[in-house]
Design a protein around this motif. Structure first.
Motif, PDB file in Angstrom:
ATOM      1  N   ARG A  28     -14.902   2.719   0.416  1.00 13.93           N
ATOM      2  CA  ARG A  28     -15.914   3.757   0.629  1.00 13.93           C
ATOM      3  C   ARG A  28     -15.681   4.973  -0.257  1.00 13.93           C
ATOM      4  N   TRP A  29     -14.412   5.210  -0.638  1.00 11.98           N
ATOM      5  CA  TRP A  29     -14.042   6.385  -1.432  1.00 11.98           C
ATOM      6  C   TRP A  29     -13.340   5.916  -2.709  1.00 11.98           C
ATOM      7  N   PRO A  30     -14.093   5.367  -3.649  1.00 13.35           N
ATOM      8  CA  PRO A  30     -13.480   4.741  -4.832  1.00 13.35           C
ATOM      9  C   PRO A  30     -12.645   5.698  -5.680  1.00 13.35           C
ATOM     10  N   SER A  31     -12.957   6.989  -5.661  1.00 19.35           N
ATOM     11  CA  SER A  31     -12.179   7.921  -6.482  1.00 19.35           C
ATOM     12  C   SER A  31     -10.757   8.088  -5.970  1.00 19.35           C
ATOM     13  N   SER A  32     -10.480   7.587  -4.751  1.00 16.13           N
ATOM     14  CA  SER A  32      -9.130   7.712  -4.185  1.00 16.13           C
ATOM     15  C   SER A  32      -8.186   6.645  -4.710  1.00 16.13           C
ATOM     16  N   ARG A  33      -8.715   5.647  -5.395  1.00 15.12           N
ATOM     17  CA  ARG A  33      -7.846   4.595  -5.928  1.00 15.12           C
ATOM     18  C   ARG A  33      -6.861   5.188  -6.939  1.00 15.12           C
ATOM     19  N   GLY A  34      -5.653   4.715  -6.898  1.00 13.55           N
ATOM     20  CA  GLY A  34      -4.634   5.238  -7.795  1.00 13.55           C
ATOM     21  C   GLY A  34      -3.764   6.294  -7.163  1.00 13.55           C
ATOM     22  N   TRP A  94     -12.212   8.342   7.964  1.00 14.92           N
ATOM     23  CA  TRP A  94     -12.448   8.145   6.525  1.00 14.92           C
ATOM     24  C   TRP A  94     -11.430   7.174   5.919  1.00 14.92           C
ATOM     25  N   TYR A  95     -10.419   6.815   6.677  1.00 13.30           N
ATOM     26  CA  TYR A  95      -9.356   5.902   6.235  1.00 13.30           C
ATOM     27  C   TYR A  95      -9.564   4.485   6.745  1.00 13.30           C
ATOM     28  N   ARG A  96     -10.618   4.229   7.514  1.00 12.02           N
ATOM     29  CA  ARG A  96     -10.812   2.920   8.149  1.00 12.02           C
ATOM     30  C   ARG A  96     -11.752   2.037   7.336  1.00 12.02           C
ATOM     31  N   SER A  97     -11.384   0.760   7.219  1.00 15.29           N
ATOM     32  CA  SER A  97     -12.245  -0.219   6.560  1.00 15.29           C
ATOM     33  C   SER A  97     -13.478  -0.475   7.414  1.00 15.29           C
ATOM     34  N   LEU A  98     -14.595  -0.731   6.750  1.00 17.99           N
ATOM     35  CA  LEU A  98     -15.826  -1.054   7.477  1.00 17.99           C
ATOM     36  C   LEU A  98     -15.726  -2.382   8.223  1.00 17.99           C
TER      37      LEU A  98
END
Length: 598
Positions: A118-124, A90-94
Motif C-alpha cells: 500500500r505504501w510503495p515508497s517505504s520499500r528499502g 498502515w502496517y497491515r497487509s490487505l
C-alpha cells in the motif's frame, strides 16, 4: 490568506445604527484582520486537519492519502487545516482484517513498518520518510496513528529489544531482553484483542523499546502522533508519561494525541492533560444523530472542569470530541474505502460543527476530500466558527435559556431549563473552591459536602467517601492521581495535579435535556457568542435574556448590559435588543449569535 469577517462588520454597523452615532473611530480601533492560516504548532490553538479513518478505515494507500493531502493544501490550509493524518493499521497487509494476527509488517526489533504493497515508497527501509517529505512540501504536517504497547505478532516472535545507544540488543542484569520480557498478555487492547498488548513501561527494557519506536518515527519526519488504546478504559499513565518526556526532549515539536475516550472523565484527564496536546473524551463518533447527542454532556463536563486549553506538552492541551464524519465515508472497521454519503442532515452537521467549535475541540475532517461538495466545504471553513474555535475564551454551557410555545403571542408559556450541580476542577486560587466539609451520613457512611457562600445553592452537594477516594493511611495503594485530600481551610485538593474541586451548575439531565446552549467570548473584539441547540425533532423557539450574559461571559464586570446588536449567522438575521433575543431552531439544528453589547 487574510480577510475581515463580514458578519463582524455587519454587527458593528448594526450596533452603530441603534446608537445613532458615528462609529468611524470604533471601527478603526476594533476591526482586526483575521489571519485564517492559524498556526497550531505546539497546539497553542486546537489542532486542525484531516484524518483518514472515517473515509478509508484502515485500508488507505499512499496514492489515496497523497491525493487527499494535496486537496488539504489547496482548499483547507488557508483556513488553518495543517495536519494530514494516516490512521490505524498502515502496517497491515490487505490479506488480513482489522483484528487479525500475523499480517503486520514489523522489523527485527518488533517495530511497525508501512505495508509496502500500500505504501510503495517505504520499500528499502525508508518508512514514511518520502511521504512525510511530500506532505511537508505541500506546507502541511504529517501525522500517524500508533497503538500503545507492543504487537502480539512481535510478542509471539519474541523479538529482541533495540538499545538505540549501542545499536545492539538491550542488555540489563547480564542478559538480553526480548518482547516477552515486557509484554503483558493479560492487558490486551480491549478493542483489538489480537493486535496489541500493554507493556511494562517502568522497566529499563520497556523504556528502551518505546525509545526505539519513537526515535525511528521521529526520524521519518512525523509531526503528529495519535496514540491509541492508552486512554479512557485503557489508561496507561506510565506509557503516556514516557512518550511525553521523549517528545519534550526533541528540538522539533510533535503534537501528542491520546485515544480512545471510552469512560474518560475530567478527573482522569486531569492526570494526563499537561503531558499531551489532545485527548479523546468519547468513543468513536460516526454519522448518526445519537452519536452527536452523546457529546453534549461530555463537552459540558470538560468545560466545567476548566480543561479547555489547559497547560499541555510544549504548549496547550484540548479535550477532543473526535473527527467530523461529513462527506463521503466508509463504515467502522470496514475492509472498504469511501462508498456512501454521510447520514447526517445539513442541520445536524451544523449542530455538530457548532458544538465542536464552541467547545474548542480539535477539528479533524473525516470525509474523502476528493469528493467534498461546496456546502460541506463552506461549513468546515466558515470563518465565524473557525474564529470561535481559535480565538474565543470562557467557553461553557449556558443555562439561562427558555423555550417559547409561540414567541409572537403575549402570555405564552415559558419553560425554564432545569439545572443541578456537578463536581468540577479548577485552580486552588479560585475563591469558589472553599466550602468542603466532612459529615456523618448515617451510622456506617461518611460523606464530603460542598456548600458555597457565594452561589445560590439551596442544598449542599455531597459525595460519599467511597465515590471520591480521600487520602488516609489505609489508602496508600490507590494511585496518587485518584486521591483527594480534604484540607482544614475547606478545600478538596487532587493528589496528582494539585488542583481543587468545586461545584458548578449544570443542566439537570435524567434524560438528555432537549434544549441546550453554549456561550463564549472574544474579549479583544468585545464579542459574545451564543449558540442554541435544539435536540428535539420539531422546530422550537429558544430565547435568552442579555441580562444573563455578564455572569457567564466574564466581561470584566458584572455590570448590567443595556443593549446588544449582532447577527444570527445561519439565518443571517439582524439582532438588536435591550432584553431578549430568540431564534426558531429547526429540529436537530442550531442557531449561532455574534453579539456586541454595551
Amino acid at each position: 490568506m487574510k480577510c475581515i469577517s463580514v458578519i463582524f462588520v455587519c454587527s458593528l454597523l448594526c450596533f452603530c445604527a441603534i446608537q445613532r452615532t458615528s462609529c468611524v473611530l470604533f471601527l478603526v480601533f476594533n476591526i482586526k484582520v483575521f489571519n485564517v492560516s492559524v498556526s497550531s504548532q505546539n497546539a497553542i490553538t486546537p489542532p486542525r486537519g484531516w484524518n483518514s479513518y472515517d473515509s478509508f478505515s484502515w485500508i488507505i494507500s499512499e496514492e489515496e492519502y497523497l491525493q487527499n493531502a494535496n486537496i488539504i493544501s489547496q482548499k483547507l490550509l488557508p483556513y488553518g487545516y495543517q495536519y494530514a493524518i494516516v490512521d490505524y493499521l498502515w502496517y497491515r497487509s490487505l490479506k488480513g482484517d482489522s483484528n487479525s494476527l500475523g499480517f503486520d509488517m514489523i522489523d527485527k526489533w518488533g517495530r511497525m513498518l508501512p505495508d509496502p504493497e500500500r505504501w510503495p515508497s517505504s520499500r528499502g527501509g525508508g518508512g514514511f520518510t518520502e511521504v512525510a517529505n511530500k506532505v511537508h512540501s505541500m506546507g502541511l504536517k504529517f501525522g500517524i496513528h500508533l497503538m500503545a504497547g507492543i504487537s502480539t505478532q512481535a510478542y509471539n516472535k519474541n523479538t529482541p529489544i533495540l538499545d538505540t545507544a549501542t545499536g545492539q540488543p538491550y542488555m540489563e542484569s547480564g542478559r538480553v531482553w526480548n518482547a516477552k520480557d515486557i509484554g503483558i498478555p493479560s492487558r490486551a487492547c480491549k478493542w483489538m484483542t489480537n493486535g496489541f498488548m500493554a507493556i511494562n513501561a517502568k522497566t529499563g527494557a520497556g523504556k528502551a523499546f518505546l525509545r526505539s519506536i519513537y526515535e525511528l518515527y521521529a526520524s521519518w519526519g512525523v509531526d503528529f502522533v495519535k496514540l491509541d488504546c492508552v486512554f479512557g478504559e485503557d489508561l496507561d499513565l506510565d506509557e503516556i508519561t514516557f512518550v511525553s518526556e521523549f517528545f519534550n526532549g526533541l528540538e522539533r515539536p510533535i503534537v501528542f494525541s491520546l485515544s480512545p475516550g471510552v469512560s474518560a472523565t475530567p478527573l482522569m484527564a486531569n492526570s494526563v492533560s499537561s503531558l499531551v496536546n489532545t485527548y479523546r473524551v468519547t468513543g468513536d463518533d460516526w454519522d448518526e444523530w445519537s452519536a452527536i447527542l452523546a457529546h453534549f454532556n461530555v463537552a459540558r463536563d470538560f468545560a466545567a472542569s476548566n480543561l479547555i486549553g489547559g497547560k499541555g506538552l510544549k504548549g496547550k492541551s484540548w479535550p477532543d470530541l473526535d473527527m467530523l464524519p461529513f462527506g463521503w465515508l466508509t463504515d467502522p472497521a470496514a475492509h472498504e474505502g469511501p462508498h456512501s454519503a454521510t447520514r447526517l442532515t445539513q442541520d445536524e452537521q451544523r449542530t455538530q460543527m457548532t458544538l465542536w467549535c464552541m467547545a474548542k475541540s480539535p477539528i479533524m475532517y473525516g470525509g474523502d476530500l476528493r469528493n467534498i461538495d461546496a456546502w460541506t466545504l463552506g461549513l468546515i471553513t466558515n470563518p465565524t466558527l473557525l474564529d470561535i474555535n481559535t480565538f474565543s475564551s470562557n467557553n461553557q454551557e449556558f443555562l439561562d435559556i427558555t423555550t417559547l410555545n409561540d414567541v409572537k403571542t403575549e402570555g405564552h408559556n415559558v419553560t425554564k431549563v432545569p439545572f443541578t450541580y456537578s463536581l468540577a476542577i479548577t485552580e486552588c486560587t479560585d475563591p469558589k473552591v472553599s466550602g468542603w466539609s466532612s459529615e456523618k451520613y448515617n451510622q456506617d457512611l461518611e460523606r464530603i459536602c460542598y456548600k458555597s457562600s457565594t452561589q445560590d445553592q439551596e442544598e449542599p452537594f455531597c459525595v460519599h467517601k467511597r465515590e471520591l477516594p480521600i487520602a488516609s493511611p489505609k489508602q496508600s495503594s490507590i494511585q496518587s492521581e485518584q486521591i483527594w485530600k480534604l484540607k482544614s481551610n475547606g478545600t478538596l485538593v487532587n493528589g496528582y495535579s494539585g488542583k481543587c474541586a468545586t461545584v458548578g451548575r449544570v443542566l439537570d439531565v435524567g434524560d438528555l435535556n432537549p434544549i441546550r446552549s453554549w456561550v463564549a467570548t472574544h474579549t479583544e473584539r468585545g464579542k459574545i457568542y451564543v449558540a442554541f441547540f435544539n435536540l428535539n425533532k420539531e422546530t422550537t423557539t429558544i430565547s435568552a435574556n442579555i441580562a444573563d450574559l455578564p455572569a457567564v461571559s466574564r466581561l470584566g464586570t458584572r455590570r448590567k448590559l443595556k443593549i446588544c446588536a449582532g447577527t444570527e449567522i445561519w439565518s443571517r438575521s439582524i439582532v438588536r435588543t435591550k432584553t431578549t433575543f430568540s431564534a426558531q431552531v429547526p429540529g436537530h439544528g442550531s442557531a449561532l449569535f455574534v453579539l456586541s453589547c454595551l
